[in-house]
Scaffold this active site. Structure first.
Site, mmCIF file in Angstrom:
data_model
loop_
_atom_site.group_PDB
_atom_site.id
_atom_site.type_symbol
_atom_site.label_atom_id
_atom_site.label_comp_id
_atom_site.label_asym_id
_atom_site.label_seq_id
_atom_site.Cartn_x
_atom_site.Cartn_y
_atom_site.Cartn_z
ATOM 1 N N ARG A 146 11.756 3.710 3.197
ATOM 2 C CA ARG A 146 11.346 2.718 4.217
ATOM 3 C C ARG A 146 12.560 1.863 4.527
ATOM 4 O O ARG A 146 13.228 1.360 3.611
ATOM 5 C CB ARG A 146 10.195 1.857 3.702
ATOM 6 C CG ARG A 146 9.898 0.707 4.649
ATOM 7 C CD ARG A 146 8.637 -0.026 4.306
ATOM 8 N NE ARG A 146 7.462 0.719 4.712
ATOM 9 C CZ ARG A 146 6.235 0.203 4.768
ATOM 10 N NH1 ARG A 146 6.031 -1.052 4.426
ATOM 11 N NH2 ARG A 146 5.202 0.939 5.141
ATOM 12 N N HIS A 151 5.765 6.053 11.359
ATOM 13 C CA HIS A 151 5.160 5.870 10.038
ATOM 14 C C HIS A 151 4.162 7.020 9.876
ATOM 15 O O HIS A 151 2.959 6.826 9.922
ATOM 16 C CB HIS A 151 4.456 4.504 9.997
ATOM 17 C CG HIS A 151 4.046 4.043 8.638
ATOM 18 N ND1 HIS A 151 4.067 4.856 7.517
ATOM 19 C CD2 HIS A 151 3.587 2.841 8.226
ATOM 20 C CE1 HIS A 151 3.639 4.157 6.477
ATOM 21 N NE2 HIS A 151 3.346 2.942 6.877
ATOM 22 N N ARG A 164 0.796 -1.233 0.000
ATOM 23 C CA ARG A 164 0.000 0.000 0.000
ATOM 24 C C ARG A 164 0.823 1.275 0.000
ATOM 25 O O ARG A 164 0.575 2.203 -0.773
ATOM 26 C CB ARG A 164 -0.874 0.087 1.266
ATOM 27 C CG ARG A 164 -1.924 -0.909 1.374
ATOM 28 C CD ARG A 164 -2.179 -1.282 2.833
ATOM 29 N NE ARG A 164 -1.514 -2.560 3.033
ATOM 30 C CZ ARG A 164 -2.120 -3.713 2.912
ATOM 31 N NH1 ARG A 164 -3.405 -3.743 2.715
ATOM 32 N NH2 ARG A 164 -1.460 -4.837 3.007
ATOM 33 N N THR A 165 1.800 1.328 0.917
ATOM 34 C CA THR A 165 2.526 2.588 1.096
ATOM 35 C C THR A 165 3.288 2.933 -0.179
ATOM 36 O O THR A 165 3.215 4.053 -0.688
ATOM 37 C CB THR A 165 3.481 2.474 2.303
ATOM 38 O OG1 THR A 165 2.719 2.032 3.422
ATOM 39 C CG2 THR A 165 4.122 3.793 2.632
ATOM 40 N N LYS A 222 26.014 -5.459 -4.233
ATOM 41 C CA LYS A 222 27.465 -5.525 -4.469
ATOM 42 C C LYS A 222 28.203 -4.879 -3.309
ATOM 43 O O LYS A 222 29.389 -4.574 -3.407
ATOM 44 C CB LYS A 222 27.831 -4.798 -5.767
ATOM 45 C CG LYS A 222 27.200 -5.381 -7.008
ATOM 46 C CD LYS A 222 27.656 -4.566 -8.218
ATOM 47 C CE LYS A 222 26.922 -4.948 -9.482
ATOM 48 N NZ LYS A 222 27.136 -3.933 -10.530
HETATM 49 C C1 NCD Z 1 2.313 -1.140 8.381
HETATM 50 C C2 NCD Z 1 3.818 -1.009 8.362
HETATM 51 O O1 NCD Z 1 4.462 -1.362 7.396
HETATM 52 O O2 NCD Z 1 4.315 -0.505 9.348
HETATM 53 N N1 NCD Z 1 1.729 -1.334 7.147
HETATM 54 C C3 NCD Z 1 1.462 -0.273 6.337
HETATM 55 O O3 NCD Z 1 2.278 0.579 6.077
HETATM 56 N N2 NCD Z 1 0.204 -0.173 5.859
HETATM 57 C C4 NCD Z 1 1.834 -2.081 9.402
HETATM 58 C C5 NCD Z 1 2.345 -3.493 9.355
HETATM 59 O O4 NCD Z 1 3.300 -3.815 8.679
HETATM 60 O O5 NCD Z 1 1.736 -4.311 10.077
#
Ligand code: NCD
Length: 315
Positions: free
Chosen positions: A104, A132, A54-55, A82
Protein backbone atom coordinates in the site's frame (compact mmCIF):
# COMPACT_ATOMS: atom_id res chain seq x y z
CA UNK A 1 -1.61 -14.90 -12.63
CA UNK A 2 1.66 -13.43 -11.35
CA UNK A 3 0.45 -10.10 -9.87
CA UNK A 4 -2.81 -8.51 -8.75
CA UNK A 5 -2.42 -4.81 -9.40
CA UNK A 6 -5.73 -3.66 -10.87
CA UNK A 7 -9.18 -4.99 -11.73
CA UNK A 8 -8.70 -4.23 -15.42
CA UNK A 9 -5.51 -6.27 -15.49
CA UNK A 10 -7.36 -9.12 -13.77
CA UNK A 11 -10.15 -9.01 -16.35
CA UNK A 12 -13.61 -10.59 -16.27
CA UNK A 13 -12.47 -14.23 -16.19
CA UNK A 14 -9.88 -13.59 -13.51
CA UNK A 15 -12.46 -11.75 -11.45
CA UNK A 16 -14.94 -14.63 -11.66
CA UNK A 17 -12.21 -17.18 -10.91
CA UNK A 18 -11.19 -15.34 -7.72
CA UNK A 19 -14.80 -14.86 -6.62
CA UNK A 20 -15.44 -18.58 -7.03
CA UNK A 21 -12.23 -19.45 -5.19
CA UNK A 22 -13.28 -17.13 -2.36
CA UNK A 23 -16.30 -19.37 -1.80
CA UNK A 24 -13.93 -22.29 -1.04
CA UNK A 25 -12.02 -20.08 1.38
CA UNK A 26 -15.24 -19.09 3.17
CA UNK A 27 -15.78 -22.80 3.72
CA UNK A 28 -12.25 -23.20 5.12
CA UNK A 29 -12.92 -20.30 7.47
CA UNK A 30 -16.03 -22.02 8.81
CA UNK A 31 -14.05 -25.05 9.97
CA UNK A 32 -13.27 -25.41 13.70
CA UNK A 33 -9.58 -24.97 12.80
CA UNK A 34 -9.59 -22.55 9.85
CA UNK A 35 -6.14 -23.37 8.60
CA UNK A 36 -4.80 -25.32 5.61
CA UNK A 37 -1.24 -26.16 4.55
CA UNK A 38 -1.65 -24.78 1.01
CA UNK A 39 1.13 -22.16 1.16
CA UNK A 40 3.53 -23.85 3.56
CA UNK A 41 7.06 -22.65 2.87
CA UNK A 42 5.95 -19.45 1.12
CA UNK A 43 6.63 -16.02 2.57
CA UNK A 44 4.37 -13.02 2.24
CA UNK A 45 5.59 -9.57 3.26
CA UNK A 46 3.25 -6.65 3.87
CA UNK A 47 4.71 -3.29 3.02
CA UNK A 48 2.28 -0.58 4.13
CA UNK A 49 3.39 3.00 3.61
CA UNK A 50 -0.11 4.23 4.48
CA UNK A 51 -2.30 3.49 7.47
CA UNK A 52 -4.65 0.55 7.40
CA UNK A 53 -6.67 -1.56 9.79
CA UNK A 54 -8.83 -3.95 7.77
CA UNK A 55 -6.75 -4.50 4.66
CA UNK A 56 -3.51 -5.13 6.48
CA UNK A 57 -4.93 -7.40 9.17
CA UNK A 58 -7.00 -9.38 6.70
CA UNK A 59 -4.01 -10.01 4.42
CA UNK A 60 -1.92 -11.14 7.39
CA UNK A 61 -4.71 -13.37 8.70
CA UNK A 62 -5.24 -14.77 5.19
CA UNK A 63 -1.56 -15.63 4.78
CA UNK A 64 -1.49 -17.36 8.18
CA UNK A 65 -4.63 -19.39 7.47
CA UNK A 66 -2.91 -20.72 4.33
CA UNK A 67 0.18 -21.53 6.45
CA UNK A 68 2.44 -19.02 4.71
CA UNK A 69 5.13 -17.26 6.73
CA UNK A 70 4.51 -13.55 7.12
CA UNK A 71 6.77 -10.56 7.50
CA UNK A 72 5.46 -7.18 8.46
CA UNK A 73 7.34 -4.11 7.40
CA UNK A 74 6.77 -1.18 9.65
CA UNK A 75 7.77 1.99 7.82
CA UNK A 76 8.14 4.05 10.98
CA UNK A 77 10.80 1.72 12.42
CA UNK A 78 12.59 0.85 9.16
CA UNK A 79 15.61 2.21 7.31
CA UNK A 80 13.21 4.30 5.19
CA UNK A 81 13.70 6.79 8.03
CA UNK A 82 17.45 6.74 7.31
CA UNK A 83 16.78 7.69 3.71
CA UNK A 84 16.65 4.22 2.13
CA UNK A 85 14.82 4.34 -1.19
CA UNK A 86 11.79 2.24 -2.05
CA UNK A 87 13.85 0.35 -4.63
CA UNK A 88 16.58 -0.54 -2.14
CA UNK A 89 13.95 -1.57 0.41
CA UNK A 90 12.25 -3.86 -2.12
CA UNK A 91 15.54 -5.36 -3.33
CA UNK A 92 16.68 -5.98 0.24
CA UNK A 93 13.48 -7.81 1.13
CA UNK A 94 13.60 -9.76 -2.15
CA UNK A 95 17.13 -10.93 -1.27
CA UNK A 96 15.75 -12.48 1.91
CA UNK A 97 13.59 -14.72 -0.25
CA UNK A 98 9.96 -13.66 -0.29
CA UNK A 99 7.22 -14.88 -2.60
CA UNK A 100 4.80 -11.96 -2.47
CA UNK A 101 4.72 -8.30 -1.59
CA UNK A 102 1.43 -6.84 -0.42
CA UNK A 103 1.91 -3.14 -0.95
CA UNK A 104 0.00 0.00 0.00
CA UNK A 105 1.46 3.34 -1.04
CA UNK A 106 0.22 6.87 -1.51
CA UNK A 107 1.59 7.08 -5.06
CA UNK A 108 -0.31 5.79 -8.06
CA UNK A 109 1.55 3.04 -9.93
CA UNK A 110 3.83 1.92 -7.10
CA UNK A 111 2.83 -1.78 -7.46
CA UNK A 112 3.82 -1.73 -11.15
CA UNK A 113 7.13 -0.09 -10.29
CA UNK A 114 7.83 -2.66 -7.57
CA UNK A 115 7.08 -5.56 -9.88
CA UNK A 116 9.99 -4.39 -12.05
CA UNK A 117 12.36 -4.55 -9.08
CA UNK A 118 11.46 -7.97 -7.70
CA UNK A 119 10.89 -11.52 -8.88
CA UNK A 120 8.15 -11.95 -6.27
CA UNK A 121 4.42 -11.50 -6.90
CA UNK A 122 2.98 -8.08 -6.15
CA UNK A 123 -0.48 -7.47 -4.70
CA UNK A 124 -1.84 -3.94 -4.73
CA UNK A 125 -3.44 -3.15 -1.38
CA UNK A 126 -4.16 0.44 -2.49
CA UNK A 127 -2.08 2.86 -4.57
CA UNK A 128 -3.02 6.50 -4.12
CA UNK A 129 -6.35 7.36 -5.74
CA UNK A 130 -5.86 4.67 -8.32
CA UNK A 131 -6.76 1.06 -7.50
CA UNK A 132 -7.71 -1.20 -4.60
CA UNK A 133 -8.52 -4.46 -6.36
CA UNK A 134 -8.99 -6.67 -3.30
CA UNK A 135 -11.58 -4.26 -1.89
CA UNK A 136 -13.53 -4.56 -5.16
CA UNK A 137 -13.30 -8.36 -4.91
CA UNK A 138 -14.59 -8.17 -1.34
CA UNK A 139 -17.49 -5.98 -2.42
CA UNK A 140 -18.47 -8.09 -5.44
CA UNK A 141 -18.27 -11.27 -3.38
CA UNK A 142 -20.36 -9.73 -0.59
CA UNK A 143 -23.09 -8.64 -3.00
CA UNK A 144 -23.11 -12.02 -4.76
CA UNK A 145 -23.49 -13.76 -1.41
CA UNK A 146 -26.13 -11.39 -0.02
CA UNK A 147 -28.32 -11.28 -3.13
CA UNK A 148 -27.69 -14.89 -4.17
CA UNK A 149 -26.70 -13.90 -7.73
CA UNK A 150 -23.57 -14.57 -9.79
CA UNK A 151 -23.86 -11.55 -12.08
CA UNK A 152 -25.25 -8.07 -11.51
CA UNK A 153 -27.22 -7.52 -14.74
CA UNK A 154 -30.19 -5.26 -14.05
CA UNK A 155 -28.74 -4.00 -10.74
CA UNK A 156 -27.80 -0.38 -10.07
CA UNK A 157 -24.79 0.40 -7.91
CA UNK A 158 -24.84 3.99 -6.59
CA UNK A 159 -21.49 5.21 -5.25
CA UNK A 160 -21.77 8.35 -3.12
CA UNK A 161 -19.16 10.85 -1.98
CA UNK A 162 -15.52 11.49 -2.57
CA UNK A 163 -15.13 9.69 -5.90
CA UNK A 164 -12.21 11.86 -6.95
CA UNK A 165 -9.80 10.57 -4.30
CA UNK A 166 -11.18 7.06 -4.12
CA UNK A 167 -9.28 4.02 -5.35
CA UNK A 168 -12.17 1.94 -4.02
CA UNK A 169 -14.57 3.73 -6.40
CA UNK A 170 -12.26 3.20 -9.39
CA UNK A 171 -11.78 -0.52 -8.72
CA UNK A 172 -15.46 -1.05 -7.96
CA UNK A 173 -16.64 0.76 -11.11
CA UNK A 174 -14.53 -1.67 -13.18
CA UNK A 175 -15.47 -4.79 -11.26
CA UNK A 176 -19.22 -4.18 -10.94
CA UNK A 177 -19.44 -3.11 -14.60
CA UNK A 178 -17.66 -6.31 -15.67
CA UNK A 179 -20.36 -8.27 -13.88
CA UNK A 180 -23.14 -6.32 -15.62
CA UNK A 181 -24.15 -3.66 -13.07
CA UNK A 182 -25.10 -0.13 -14.00
CA UNK A 183 -23.05 2.38 -12.00
CA UNK A 184 -24.30 5.80 -10.85
CA UNK A 185 -21.92 8.24 -9.16
CA UNK A 186 -23.27 10.88 -6.79
CA UNK A 187 -20.94 13.64 -5.63
CA UNK A 188 -20.50 17.39 -5.55
CA UNK A 189 -18.72 18.53 -8.76
CA UNK A 190 -15.52 19.23 -6.77
CA UNK A 191 -15.30 15.58 -5.72
CA UNK A 192 -15.68 14.14 -9.21
CA UNK A 193 -12.56 13.34 -11.28
CA UNK A 194 -12.05 15.64 -14.29
CA UNK A 195 -12.20 12.73 -16.77
CA UNK A 196 -15.45 11.24 -15.42
CA UNK A 197 -17.19 11.83 -18.78
CA UNK A 198 -15.07 8.96 -20.17
CA UNK A 199 -16.04 6.53 -17.41
CA UNK A 200 -18.77 3.93 -17.98
CA UNK A 201 -21.08 5.61 -15.44
CA UNK A 202 -24.00 7.98 -15.01
CA UNK A 203 -23.29 11.04 -12.85
CA UNK A 204 -25.70 12.89 -10.60
CA UNK A 205 -25.29 15.67 -8.06
CA UNK A 206 -28.52 14.86 -6.25
CA UNK A 207 -28.61 11.81 -4.01
CA UNK A 208 -32.34 12.09 -3.37
CA UNK A 209 -33.04 11.65 -7.10
CA UNK A 210 -31.32 8.29 -7.43
CA UNK A 211 -32.17 6.47 -4.20
CA UNK A 212 -35.43 4.97 -5.44
CA UNK A 213 -33.66 3.15 -8.30
CA UNK A 214 -30.64 2.03 -6.28
CA UNK A 215 -30.04 -1.64 -5.50
CA UNK A 216 -26.62 -1.24 -3.90
CA UNK A 217 -25.86 2.01 -2.08
CA UNK A 218 -22.12 2.43 -1.57
CA UNK A 219 -21.07 5.26 0.76
CA UNK A 220 -17.50 6.62 0.65
CA UNK A 221 -15.46 8.48 3.22
CA UNK A 222 -14.27 12.03 2.57
CA UNK A 223 -10.60 11.18 2.12
CA UNK A 224 -9.23 14.42 3.58
CA UNK A 225 -5.67 13.05 3.87
CA UNK A 226 -5.60 12.76 0.07
CA UNK A 227 -7.01 16.24 -0.61
CA UNK A 228 -4.69 19.09 -1.57
CA UNK A 229 -7.16 21.71 -0.39
CA UNK A 230 -10.72 21.85 0.95
CA UNK A 231 -12.96 20.28 -1.69
CA UNK A 232 -16.08 20.85 0.37
CA UNK A 233 -16.93 24.30 1.73
CA UNK A 234 -18.28 22.88 4.94
CA UNK A 235 -18.82 19.47 6.41
CA UNK A 236 -22.33 20.16 7.67
CA UNK A 237 -23.50 21.13 4.21
CA UNK A 238 -21.82 18.04 2.75
CA UNK A 239 -23.57 15.84 5.32
CA UNK A 240 -26.92 17.44 4.52
CA UNK A 241 -26.58 16.92 0.78
CA UNK A 242 -24.71 13.62 0.62
CA UNK A 243 -24.95 11.96 4.04
CA UNK A 244 -27.09 8.90 4.64
CA UNK A 245 -29.81 9.81 7.14
CA UNK A 246 -33.04 8.07 8.12
CA UNK A 247 -35.10 10.01 5.54
CA UNK A 248 -32.81 8.82 2.75
CA UNK A 249 -32.82 5.24 4.02
CA UNK A 250 -36.63 5.37 3.76
CA UNK A 251 -36.36 6.35 0.09
CA UNK A 252 -34.37 3.23 -0.79
CA UNK A 253 -36.24 0.21 -2.17
CA UNK A 254 -36.75 -2.30 0.67
CA UNK A 255 -34.43 -4.82 -1.04
CA UNK A 256 -31.54 -2.30 -1.40
CA UNK A 257 -28.30 -3.05 0.46
CA UNK A 258 -25.93 -0.48 2.01
CA UNK A 259 -22.14 -0.78 1.89
CA UNK A 260 -19.10 1.16 3.09
CA UNK A 261 -15.43 0.13 2.77
CA UNK A 262 -14.48 1.66 6.13
CA UNK A 263 -13.13 3.54 7.91
CA UNK A 264 -16.43 5.36 8.40
CA UNK A 265 -16.88 9.01 9.33
CA UNK A 266 -19.97 8.98 11.51
CA UNK A 267 -21.81 12.27 11.34
CA UNK A 268 -20.41 13.07 7.88
CA UNK A 269 -21.34 10.48 5.25
CA UNK A 270 -23.03 8.17 7.76
CA UNK A 271 -25.70 10.00 9.77
CA UNK A 272 -27.60 6.88 10.78
CA UNK A 273 -26.21 4.21 13.07
CA UNK A 274 -25.33 1.52 10.48
CA UNK A 275 -26.30 -1.22 12.92
CA UNK A 276 -29.92 -0.02 12.63
CA UNK A 277 -29.98 -0.35 8.84
CA UNK A 278 -32.12 -3.29 7.75
CA UNK A 279 -29.82 -4.36 4.90
CA UNK A 280 -26.34 -3.22 5.83
CA UNK A 281 -23.52 -5.37 4.42
CA UNK A 282 -20.79 -3.45 6.20
CA UNK A 283 -19.93 -6.26 8.65
CA UNK A 284 -20.00 -8.87 5.88
CA UNK A 285 -17.54 -6.73 3.87
CA UNK A 286 -15.07 -6.97 6.73
CA UNK A 287 -15.56 -10.66 7.41
CA UNK A 288 -15.31 -11.59 3.73
CA UNK A 289 -12.03 -9.64 3.55
CA UNK A 290 -10.04 -12.56 4.91
CA UNK A 291 -11.50 -15.16 2.51
CA UNK A 292 -10.97 -12.90 -0.51
CA UNK A 293 -7.33 -12.30 0.39
CA UNK A 294 -6.84 -16.04 0.96
CA UNK A 295 -8.16 -16.62 -2.57
CA UNK A 296 -5.80 -14.00 -4.00
CA UNK A 297 -2.70 -15.33 -2.21
CA UNK A 298 -3.62 -18.90 -3.10
CA UNK A 299 -4.13 -18.01 -6.76
CA UNK A 300 -0.79 -16.20 -6.95
CA UNK A 301 1.36 -18.54 -4.91
CA UNK A 302 0.03 -22.08 -4.96
CA UNK A 303 1.70 -22.51 -8.36
CA UNK A 304 2.27 -25.87 -10.07
CA UNK A 305 0.71 -27.91 -7.31
CA UNK A 306 -2.35 -25.70 -7.44
CA UNK A 307 -4.81 -28.48 -8.33
CA UNK A 308 -3.59 -30.72 -5.52
CA UNK A 309 -3.61 -27.78 -3.13
CA UNK A 310 -7.16 -26.97 -4.02
CA UNK A 311 -8.16 -30.40 -2.67
CA UNK A 312 -6.75 -29.34 0.65
CA UNK A 313 -8.92 -26.27 0.78
CA UNK A 314 -12.03 -27.93 -0.56
CA UNK A 315 -13.81 -29.88 2.15
C1 NCD B 1 -10.25 2.33 1.81
C2 NCD B 1 -8.87 2.71 1.35
O1 NCD B 1 -7.92 2.65 2.10
O2 NCD B 1 -8.77 3.03 0.18
N1 NCD B 1 -10.30 1.60 2.98
C3 NCD B 1 -10.11 0.25 2.97
O3 NCD B 1 -9.19 -0.28 2.40
N2 NCD B 1 -11.05 -0.50 3.58
C4 NCD B 1 -11.19 3.46 1.80
C5 NCD B 1 -10.83 4.68 2.60
O4 NCD B 1 -9.72 4.86 3.04
O5 NCD B 1 -11.76 5.51 2.75
Amino acid sequence: MKHLRSIDELGHDGLVRLLNLTQHMVEVNRRPIPKVPALRGRTVVSLFFEDSTRTRLSFETAAKRLSADTMTFSVSTSSVNKGESLRDTVETITDMGVDAFVIRHKSTGTPWQISEWTTASVVNAGDGWHQHPTQALVDCFTVREALGVERFDGLTLTIVGDIKHSRVARSNISAFSMLGAKVVLVAPPTLLPPDVAHWPVEVSNRLDDVLARTDILYMLRLQSERMAQGHVPNLREYAELFGLDAKRVAKLPTRAVVMHPGPMNRGVEMLVDPSTLPNSLIHQQVSNGVAVRMAVLFDLLAGESSAANLQQVTP
